[in-house]
Design a protein around this motif. Structure first.
Motif, PDB file in Angstrom:
ATOM      1  N   LEU A   1      40.425  34.321  39.486  1.00  0.00           N
ATOM      2  CA  LEU A   1      39.478  35.022  38.616  1.00  0.00           C
ATOM      3  C   LEU A   1      38.547  35.927  39.416  1.00  0.00           C
ATOM      4  O   LEU A   1      38.261  37.058  39.008  1.00  0.00           O
ATOM      5  N   ILE A   2      38.079  35.450  40.566  1.00  0.00           N
ATOM      6  CA  ILE A   2      37.197  36.274  41.394  1.00  0.00           C
ATOM      7  C   ILE A   2      37.975  37.441  41.990  1.00  0.00           C
ATOM      8  O   ILE A   2      37.460  38.565  42.103  1.00  0.00           O
ATOM      9  N   ALA A   3      39.224  37.213  42.369  1.00  0.00           N
ATOM     10  CA  ALA A   3      40.051  38.303  42.894  1.00  0.00           C
ATOM     11  C   ALA A   3      40.277  39.378  41.839  1.00  0.00           C
ATOM     12  O   ALA A   3      40.227  40.575  42.128  1.00  0.00           O
ATOM     13  N   ILE A   4      40.516  38.956  40.597  1.00  0.00           N
ATOM     14  CA  ILE A   4      40.699  39.921  39.515  1.00  0.00           C
ATOM     15  C   ILE A   4      39.418  40.711  39.285  1.00  0.00           C
ATOM     16  O   ILE A   4      39.441  41.930  39.097  1.00  0.00           O
ATOM     17  N   ARG A   5      38.279  40.020  39.318  1.00  0.00           N
ATOM     18  CA  ARG A   5      36.997  40.723  39.171  1.00  0.00           C
ATOM     19  C   ARG A   5      36.859  41.815  40.218  1.00  0.00           C
ATOM     20  O   ARG A   5      36.492  42.956  39.902  1.00  0.00           O
ATOM     21  N   ASN A   6      37.146  41.490  41.456  1.00  0.00           N
ATOM     22  CA  ASN A   6      37.018  42.473  42.529  1.00  0.00           C
ATOM     23  C   ASN A   6      38.024  43.606  42.385  1.00  0.00           C
ATOM     24  O   ASN A   6      37.731  44.759  42.704  1.00  0.00           O
ATOM     25  N   SER A   7      39.221  43.284  41.894  1.00  0.00           N
ATOM     26  CA  SER A   7      40.232  44.321  41.700  1.00  0.00           C
ATOM     27  C   SER A   7      39.821  45.314  40.633  1.00  0.00           C
ATOM     28  O   SER A   7      40.172  46.490  40.696  1.00  0.00           O
ATOM     29  N   LEU A   8      39.084  44.843  39.640  1.00  0.00           N
ATOM     30  CA  LEU A   8      38.700  45.713  38.527  1.00  0.00           C
ATOM     31  C   LEU A   8      37.479  46.558  38.836  1.00  0.00           C
ATOM     32  O   LEU A   8      37.078  47.381  38.016  1.00  0.00           O
ATOM     33  N   ARG A   9      36.887  46.388  40.010  1.00  0.00           N
ATOM     34  CA  ARG A   9      35.753  47.237  40.396  1.00  0.00           C
ATOM     35  C   ARG A   9      36.305  48.522  40.984  1.00  0.00           C
ATOM     36  O   ARG A   9      36.355  48.718  42.189  1.00  0.00           O
ATOM     37  N   VAL A  10      36.757  49.402  40.124  1.00  0.00           N
ATOM     38  CA  VAL A  10      37.392  50.648  40.558  1.00  0.00           C
ATOM     39  C   VAL A  10      36.772  51.811  39.805  1.00  0.00           C
ATOM     40  O   VAL A  10      36.117  51.645  38.782  1.00  0.00           O
ATOM     41  N   THR A  11      37.013  53.025  40.302  1.00  0.00           N
ATOM     42  CA  THR A  11      36.625  54.234  39.575  1.00  0.00           C
ATOM     43  C   THR A  11      37.539  54.376  38.369  1.00  0.00           C
ATOM     44  O   THR A  11      38.754  54.424  38.531  1.00  0.00           O
TER      45      THR A  11
END
Length: 245
Positions: free
Chosen positions: A97-107
């Motif tokens: 879940l934390i990895a997905i959160r970080n992946s979604l921090r995109v432009t």
């Protein structure tokens, strides 16, 4: 008027983000200390709120705590002790879940040769490198899905992945991190790839710069870029790539 690709992508990412944040809250809430202490300032009337560290650069170590804004001090005060986040990151569900959160921090847009950062779980490391297939400085090992040997995300250098998914179209570039062990796994970034039209169900090939050939790649295998900073992928059947060099 039809929705632009940029706004549609923003909508897709927002939906993924909201759904993932709900899962993070649902995971942490039962673990939180509900016996709340008074605010350290001594003032009363502090309304508790649950903290999940979802803001960019927010310290993850405070996730799962109750806090509240003191109207007298005009400062946020912690009302419960911290959880052991390093231990929680050993849990595959929470780490994902934390990895997905970080992946979604995109432009929230693509095009124009932009590169988008993606942060994911540690690549699935294979201790038996004799099983690895070497693709011109790129090592790919086989590993059963869901058997990551790393305890928590540990990021080192990143590598830029360029994907050609249509003939006569330019590549879509996404930057992903490698783990401290120097690996990454496509499967760990499938959500952010999907937002850019790169789907796991499709067959992809990776380019061997030494033999100048394309080779099939499996999403569940660990990839060791070694000294490479850019890797090239194409959808099977795509052969006309204008910016391929």
């Amino acid at each position: 008027m039809p929705r632009s690709p940029c706004s549609q992508l923003h909508k897709n990412l927002s939906a993924l983000w909201n759904a993932n944040e709900e899962k993070i809250t649902a995971f942490l809430l039962p673990l939180a200390k509900n016996d709340l202490a008074p605010a350290s300032c001594g003032h009363g009337g502090v309304t508790p709120r649950f903290y999940t560290a979802k803001r960019k650069n927010a310290p993850l170590g405070n996730a799962g705590r109750w806090h509240g804004l003191c109207c007298s001090c005009k400062k946020w005060r912690w009302l419960s002790p911290p959880l052991s986040i390093p231990d929680l990151l050993k849990n595959e569900e929470f780490a994902t879940l934390i990895a997905i959160r970080n992946s979604l921090r995109v432009t929230p847009c693509y095009g124009g040769g932009q590169t988008y950062p993606s942060r994911g779980l540690p690549g699935r490391l294979d201790s038996d490198e004799s099983m690895a297939n070497l693709f011109g400085g790129l090592s790919i090992s086989s590993q059963l899905p869901g058997t990551s040997t790393a305890a928590a995300p540990s990021l080192s250098k990143s590598v830029t992945l360029k994907f050609w998914i249509e003939n006569f179209m330019g590549a879509r570039s996404i930057e992903v991190p490698c783990t401290a062990g120097g690996a990454f796994c496509l499967e760990d970034h499938k959500l952010i790839f999907g937002a850019f039209g790169i789907e796991q169900v499709d067959g992809f090939e990776v380019y061997n710069k030494i033999t100048r050939s394309w080779n099939p790649i499996f999403w569940s295998r660990s990839i060791f870029p070694r000294t490479e900073t850019e890797l090239l992928f194409r959808l099977q059947g795509v052969t006309v790539m204008p910016d391929f060099a």
